[in-house]
Design a protein around this motif. Structure first.
Motif, PDB file in Angstrom:
ATOM      1  N   LEU A 167       0.905  -0.893  -0.231  1.00 49.59           N
ATOM      2  CA  LEU A 167       0.100   0.238  -0.087  1.00 49.59           C
ATOM      3  C   LEU A 167       0.845   1.151   0.000  1.00 49.59           C
ATOM      4  N   TYR A 168       1.857   0.843   0.776  1.00 49.08           N
ATOM      5  CA  TYR A 168       3.038   2.808   0.299  1.00 49.08           C
ATOM      6  C   TYR A 168       3.440   2.827  -0.785  1.00 49.08           C
ATOM      7  N   THR A 169       3.541   1.899  -0.591  1.00 53.14           N
ATOM      8  CA  THR A 169       4.398   2.016  -2.252  1.00 53.14           C
ATOM      9  C   THR A 169       3.269   2.955  -3.899  1.00 53.14           C
ATOM     10  N   LEU A 170       2.367   1.538  -3.626  1.00 58.64           N
ATOM     11  CA  LEU A 170       0.850   1.483  -4.187  1.00 58.64           C
ATOM     12  C   LEU A 170       0.751   3.549  -4.099  1.00 58.64           C
ATOM     13  N   LEU A 171       0.702   3.796  -3.033  1.00 59.40           N
ATOM     14  CA  LEU A 171      -0.175   5.670  -2.990  1.00 59.40           C
ATOM     15  C   LEU A 171       1.245   6.388  -3.358  1.00 59.40           C
ATOM     16  N   GLY A 172       2.247   6.037  -3.805  1.00 60.82           N
ATOM     17  CA  GLY A 172       3.604   6.995  -4.144  1.00 60.82           C
ATOM     18  C   GLY A 172       3.192   6.550  -5.628  1.00 60.82           C
ATOM     19  N   ALA A 173       2.924   5.261  -6.210  1.00 67.07           N
ATOM     20  CA  ALA A 173       2.685   5.452  -7.524  1.00 67.07           C
ATOM     21  C   ALA A 173       2.184   5.865  -8.482  1.00 67.07           C
ATOM     22  N   VAL A 174       0.489   6.340  -7.906  1.00 70.69           N
ATOM     23  CA  VAL A 174      -0.268   7.288  -8.143  1.00 70.69           C
ATOM     24  C   VAL A 174      -0.236   7.961  -8.273  1.00 70.69           C
ATOM     25  N   LEU A 175       0.340   8.585  -7.630  1.00 72.94           N
ATOM     26  CA  LEU A 175       0.378   9.670  -8.028  1.00 72.94           C
ATOM     27  C   LEU A 175       1.085  10.260  -8.686  1.00 72.94           C
ATOM     28  N   MET A 176       2.589   9.986  -8.915  1.00 79.49           N
ATOM     29  CA  MET A 176       2.907   9.566 -10.231  1.00 79.49           C
ATOM     30  C   MET A 176       2.239   9.101 -12.003  1.00 79.49           C
ATOM     31  N   LEU A 177       2.095   8.433 -11.363  1.00 74.65           N
ATOM     32  CA  LEU A 177       1.138   8.291 -12.839  1.00 74.65           C
ATOM     33  C   LEU A 177      -0.015   9.536 -13.273  1.00 74.65           C
ATOM     34  N   LEU A 178      -0.833  10.448 -12.775  1.00 71.37           N
ATOM     35  CA  LEU A 178      -1.286  11.378 -12.936  1.00 71.37           C
ATOM     36  C   LEU A 178      -0.005  12.637 -12.847  1.00 71.37           C
ATOM     37  N   ALA A 179       1.101  12.657 -12.949  1.00 68.45           N
ATOM     38  CA  ALA A 179       2.075  13.237 -13.154  1.00 68.45           C
ATOM     39  C   ALA A 179       2.306  13.305 -14.312  1.00 68.45           C
ATOM     40  N   ILE A 180       2.624  11.972 -15.031  1.00 66.94           N
ATOM     41  CA  ILE A 180       2.376  11.025 -15.482  1.00 66.94           C
ATOM     42  C   ILE A 180       1.776  11.834 -16.507  1.00 66.94           C
ATOM     43  N   LEU A 181       0.483  11.534 -16.553  1.00 65.65           N
ATOM     44  CA  LEU A 181      -0.626  12.281 -17.469  1.00 65.65           C
ATOM     45  C   LEU A 181      -0.337  14.013 -17.590  1.00 65.65           C
ATOM     46  N   ALA A 182      -0.034  14.345 -16.964  1.00 65.58           N
ATOM     47  CA  ALA A 182       0.074  15.812 -16.611  1.00 65.58           C
ATOM     48  C   ALA A 182       1.292  15.954 -17.996  1.00 65.58           C
ATOM     49  N   ILE A 183       1.933  15.301 -18.140  1.00 65.63           N
ATOM     50  CA  ILE A 183       4.013  15.576 -18.905  1.00 65.63           C
ATOM     51  C   ILE A 183       3.277  15.313 -20.316  1.00 65.63           C
ATOM     52  N   TYR A 184       1.664  14.017 -19.884  1.00 65.34           N
ATOM     53  CA  TYR A 184       1.516  13.851 -21.965  1.00 65.34           C
ATOM     54  C   TYR A 184       0.927  14.675 -22.107  1.00 65.34           C
ATOM     55  N   PHE A 185       0.186  15.973 -21.561  1.00 66.78           N
ATOM     56  CA  PHE A 185      -0.838  16.930 -22.314  1.00 66.78           C
ATOM     57  C   PHE A 185      -0.008  17.901 -22.085  1.00 66.78           C
ATOM     58  N   GLU A 186       1.552  18.267 -21.227  1.00 69.26           N
ATOM     59  CA  GLU A 186       2.189  18.904 -21.858  1.00 69.26           C
ATOM     60  C   GLU A 186       3.496  18.877 -22.773  1.00 69.26           C
ATOM     61  N   THR A 187       3.303  18.019 -23.323  1.00 74.30           N
ATOM     62  CA  THR A 187       4.271  17.614 -24.298  1.00 74.30           C
ATOM     63  C   THR A 187       3.545  16.714 -25.899  1.00 74.30           C
ATOM     64  N   GLY A 188       2.490  16.451 -25.518  1.00 80.38           N
ATOM     65  CA  GLY A 188       1.741  15.832 -26.395  1.00 80.38           C
ATOM     66  C   GLY A 188       1.991  14.126 -26.895  1.00 80.38           C
TER      67      GLY A 188
END
Lengths: 483, 506
Positions: B174-195
């Protein structure tokens, strides 16, 4: 335009075929003295698949029938495919169960066929009247199947609860529809869309009507705070019926929800978005936290379903074609994850009796490694852990949420997914880490095994070739936005 | 350059081996033996292939090498590709993963007695996911590997672990999952920034400062848990103590490095300004990690827990070096990760040796082992000295480079770090004294056997690597030099540009 006596029936051919054949099957069942439940079940399942074939043959072209009350498009095709597959699987999964419980009557598959007709109508509804008729047709059949084990107190109670609450929500929906009609003078979706496009702000009356309809639909998809019936009905209804409830009617109601929000009231996105955001957050939070305390696996699946509706609603809240694509992908993946999970639950039978406690799964990995592996796949998928299919379902809705700048919603979504992961993973823990109990009855029925294997493979290997599903969903979502 | 899809081979060969294991059928003893041998050969060949990567690697370029690119999903704007490639930063992590999985398989040869088939399968799947993660050049691909690692590790801890394994497995998951899911959102945000979800595109994109800060924090949440940094390190002692020996080896040896790798691959080059902005935070957390966890380690009564806390302290040097962002410090951080990967793995194996014999990790239960186990005492001493950073061992190179590089950036931080090295010496030698020296008081200790040939075979390659890295670090530093220079140069450029921009405002 030449006025014909008959409305344009062509778009509704699959529905008509299904309804007529269901009646034939009903007659066949009556004629056969021995009941013939197994035969009729198989025929029903084949019929559903045949109808699916007709749907695909007709294609996802946009066609209007019944003087604009009925519409077929790629969106409808996608959703109907899910509903038909879900219904057929539910019939097959019920075969062995019904025989064991001595409720193997031919009415069961036929009722599911009628429910399927209702659901297809709901999906194709292009008018408030069609919406309501489809919904009620579905509901009537569902009330009966929920209480199908009529000698079981739990089953009849579930049926009654479902009837009362469903009737209440239908009443709310109908009231909302009447308000909408009163303030716009029309019930057609196309006319409503024109009305919405013409007036920038909805009047208070229209808004109240819209909210009532949303409440009614939220009941049907079991979004919080209109979810109260779900755990009781899921727990009480016979397990194959629960499997059916968890998939087909939910998908049908959700597609109705999506179409109703996007087609007539797409122009009022900013008005209804906050409602959907609230429903979504409440569902995700409740689904995650309430599931933690459950010991009955069917009840747990009920909270899981509530949570999943919350995730799907994220896509609707985005209100864009990408968001709807997310909803569609999510529902398709949800279909096989849930069917698989229920197939496992149906295999939980010890000494001829069904067991439903999650503790009963203790140590399955050692007595039935194959079943345990499938269970683990479904649970990781439901939790949304990559590389399982469940992850992609979430990926696409979060993608839409970020695109629509609903960052807060997305953050709450991922955080609740971690909480929910706890109870999914707890099931894996019980199955893998705990000391084994006596094995479940073997062999598992062949139909059940089939559903189990197919859904496990789809859940696990979805990432290898997600193209067709995502592509289909994208086309379906685009069709809803008239592109 | 070979035209073989070498990275795909290295990544997915273990999975193929896993498939074979899955197909073995028959009596339990036969299946167990076959599973062991399949796992051994698979990991051995895979290690050989990873060595081939090192030989073929071109050290003169910072470009990604062995690149493979294939269409995967290209629909409706959001597409991701199967894009693999390595540079000087990721190269050695692949070698480390391959080596440690091989060592784990040998180390578990006899100590795992039940459900051997599933155990070996889990390790092979784990190897694929770890190596894939270090090779991935597409965010979605990276994320699949990064989070997929949780599944086999959860099972390894939960099925083959100690008495509190369930608690530890859940906490880890659960600890590691919690950290990882926030990174997922950041990855999606990067996608919208860079296309694009391509990592190489994001590496060459300059993100606006406000966005950088948010993205940096989201990635930080993930990597800080993984690394782990104080104060989110609490899952680590539990997971280590309860995991089977080989599980701890992989956990400490490779999984922790994912966090450090993430900082170097993503946080630093993509968000240089945010990294600069948050460097004080990192420095404070690193200093606390080094000093506080060293003190905690000093008070431990369980051998595995002591080693686990020492890991947190050592990883503090990694974050310190990475965010000092000088050439020397970054190279030092990488060397420190490699060195810690080997040393901590060896220390866990050392604990495992006596645990296999006596089934306890209580330090107080041991004493005077040198009388009965001279070879063991030698190996233990060698790795203890490496852990405290004795010159001539890899530990020295890593910590020295980090301190040297950090000194130029923050003298205070370097001073704190150097002071804390003293604490490291204290707890390690204290441990050694209590276990190896002293009087052998307990009767059951007298019947202990020294290292078997198999155990010596496990330690030999690890010992070789730490000495090699300690005596001739250039074999390792040379291939990473171009990439590290490029990274530091990029960061410096971005900061200079921002500085210029700021200056032009006035």
């Amino acid at each position: 335009m030449p006025q014909t006596a008959l409305p344009d029936l062509a778009p509704a051919v699959p529905e008509m075929v299904l309804a007529a054949s269901a009646m034939v099957l009903l007659l066949l069942g009556v004629a056969r003295r021995d009941g013939g439940a197994r035969l009729i079940s198989w025929l029903s399942a084949l019929l559903l698949l045949a109808v699916l074939g007709i749907e695909f043959a007709l294609g996802g072209e946009r066609r209007i029938g019944f003087y604009g009350m009925f519409v077929t498009d790629a969106f409808g095709l996608f959703m109907k495919a899910i509903v038909l597959i879900g219904s057929a699987a539910a019939i097959l999964m019920s075969l062995r169960y019904n025989e064991d419980q001595r409720v193997d009557r031919f009415e069961f598959p036929v009722l599911i066929l009628f429910a399927a007709v209702g659901m297809m109508l709901m999906i194709s509804a292009n008018d408030l009247i069609t919406l309501y008729v489809g919904l009620e047709l579905q509901n009537l059949a569902l009330y009966v199947v929920a209480s199908f084990e009529r000698d079981s107190e739990r089953s009849t109670e579930a049926g009654l609860k479902y009837f009362i609450l469903s009737a209440l929500s239908s009443g709310l929906l109908l009231y909302g529809a009447s308000l909408v009609y009163g303030f716009t003078g029309t019930t057609g979706f196309a006319a409503l869309a024109r009305f919405a496009a013409a007036s920038a702000q909805p009047g208070i009356g229209l808004l109240v009507g819209m909210v009532f309809i949303v409440v009614g639909l939220a009941f049907k998809v079991s979004a919080v705070p209109f979810h109260m019936w779900t755990p009781d009905v899921y727990e009480g209804a016979p397990t194959p019926v629960t499997a059916f409830f968890a998939v087909a009617p939910k998908v049908a109601a959700l597609s109705l929800f999506v179409r109703f929000m996007v087609t007539p009231f797409g122009a009022y996105l900013s008005e209804w978005r906050q409602i959907i955001v609230f429903l979504s957050i409440a569902s995700m939070v409740l689904g995650a936290f309430a599931g933690v305390a459950q010991d009955n696996i069917k009840r747990l699946m009920a909270y899981s379903a509530i949570g999943h509706v919350g995730y799907a609603l994220i896509g609707l809240a985005a209100g864009t074609a990408e968001g709807i694509r997310g909803v569609l992908v999510y529902m398709a993946i949800y279909l096989f994850m849930t069917l698989g999970a229920f197939a496992v639950i149906l295999a939980m039978r010890r000494n001829g009796r069904m067991v439903e406690g999650i503790g009963d799964l203790a140590g399955v990995s050692r007595t039935q490694p194959g079943l345990a592996l499938a269970l683990a796949i479904f649970m990781f998928a439901l939790a949304g852990i990559p590389p399982t299919a469940g992850f992609f379902g979430k990926l696409y809705v979060f993608l839409a949420a970020i695109d629509a700048h609903l960052i807060g919603l997305a953050v709450i979504g991922v955080l609740t997914s971690v909480v929910a992961a706890f109870y999914y993973v707890r099931i894996i823990k019980i199955a893998y880490f705990d000391e084994p109990l006596a094995a479940f009855d073997r062999p598992i029925a062949a139909e059940l095994k089939g559903v189990l294997v197919v859904s496990a493979l789809l859940s696990l290997f979805f990432f290898l070739y997600p193209g067709p599903l995502v592509g289909g969903a994208a086309a379906a979502a685009a069709s809803l936005f008239g592109r | 350059m070979s035209h073989l899809p070498l990275l795909t081979l290295v990544t997915f060969l273990p999975l193929l081996g896993g498939l074979f294991i899955l197909l073995t059928k028959g009596e339990e003893a036969v299946v167990a033996r076959n599973a062991r041998y399949i796992a051994l050969w698979t990991t051995l060949i895979d290690f050989g292939l990873s060595l081939l990567l090192w030989i073929e690697f071109n050290p003169h370029t910072a470009e990604f090498q062995f690149v493979e690119k294939a269409r995967w999903v290209t629909i409706g704007g959001f597409s991701f590709t199967y894009h693999m490639g390595i540079d000087g930063i990721s190269l050695f992590f692949i070698l480390l993963s391959a080596l440690l999985t091989l060592v784990s398989v040998i180390a578990s040869w006899e100590s795992i007695t039940y459900r051997v088939k599933e155990y070996m399968l889990a390790f092979l799947v784990l190897e694929t996911l770890m190596i894939g993660m270090f090779c991935a050049l597409d965010f979605i691909l990276f994320y699949l590997f990064f989070e997929g690692v949780l599944i086999p590790m959860f099972l390894i801890i939960g099925v083959w672990g100690g008495p509190r394994r369930v608690y530890a497995a859940f906490k880890f998951f659960l600890y590691t999952l919690l950290g990882a899911v926030l990174m997922l959102l950041a990855i999606l945000a990067i996608y919208f920034e860079t296309g694009s979800t391509d990592i190489t595109v994001a590496l060459n994109h300059s993100f606006p400062f406000a966005l950088q800060k948010w993205l940096w924090l989201a990635f930080f949440a993930s990597f800080a848990v993984k690394l782990p940094m104080w104060p989110v390190h609490t899952w680590l002692p539990d997971a280590h103590v309860e995991a089977p020996t080989a599980g701890s080896v992989i956990l400490a040896g490779v999984l922790l490095k994912m966090g450090g790798y993430g900082f170097l691959r993503f946080s630093l080059p993509m968000f240089p300004l945010a990294s600069h902005y948050f460097t004080p935070l990192i420095f404070v957390l690193s200093a606390i990690a080094i000093i506080y966890t060293s003190l905690v380690a000093l008070a431990q009564t369980d051998m595995k827990k002591l080693v686990a806390y020492s890991s947190v302290a050592h990883m503090g040097f990694v974050t310190m070096g990475a965010f000092a962002a000088t050439r020397i410090a970054v190279a030092g951080a990488i060397v420190q990760m490699l060195s810690h990967g080997i040393i901590s793995a060896a220390l866990f194996l050392i604990v495992g040796v006596v645990y296999d014999r006596l089934h306890t990790r209580e330090i107080a239960r041991y004493g005077g082992l040198v009388e009965r186990m001279p070879a063991y005492a030698f190996v233990f001493m060698a790795f203890t000295l490496a852990a405290v950073g004795l010159p001539g061992t890899s530990g020295f190179i890593g910590e020295f480079l980090v301190l040297l590089g950090t000194f130029k950036v923050s003298t205070l931080e370097a001073t704190l770090g150097a002071t804390a090295m003293f604490l490291g010496i204290a707890y390690m030698l204290y441990l050694y004294r209590r276990v190896i020296y002293g009087v052998m008081t307990r009767a059951d200790l007298r019947s202990l056997l020294d290292l078997s040939l198999r155990e010596k075979l496990v330690f030999a390659p690890l010992l070789l690597v730490i000495l090699w890295l300690g005596l001739y670090p250039d074999s390792f530093l040379a291939p990473m030099r171009a990439s590290v220079d490029h990274l530091v140069h990029q960061v410096a450029l971005a900061r200079a540009a921002a500085h210029l921009h700021e200056a032009s405002l006035f």
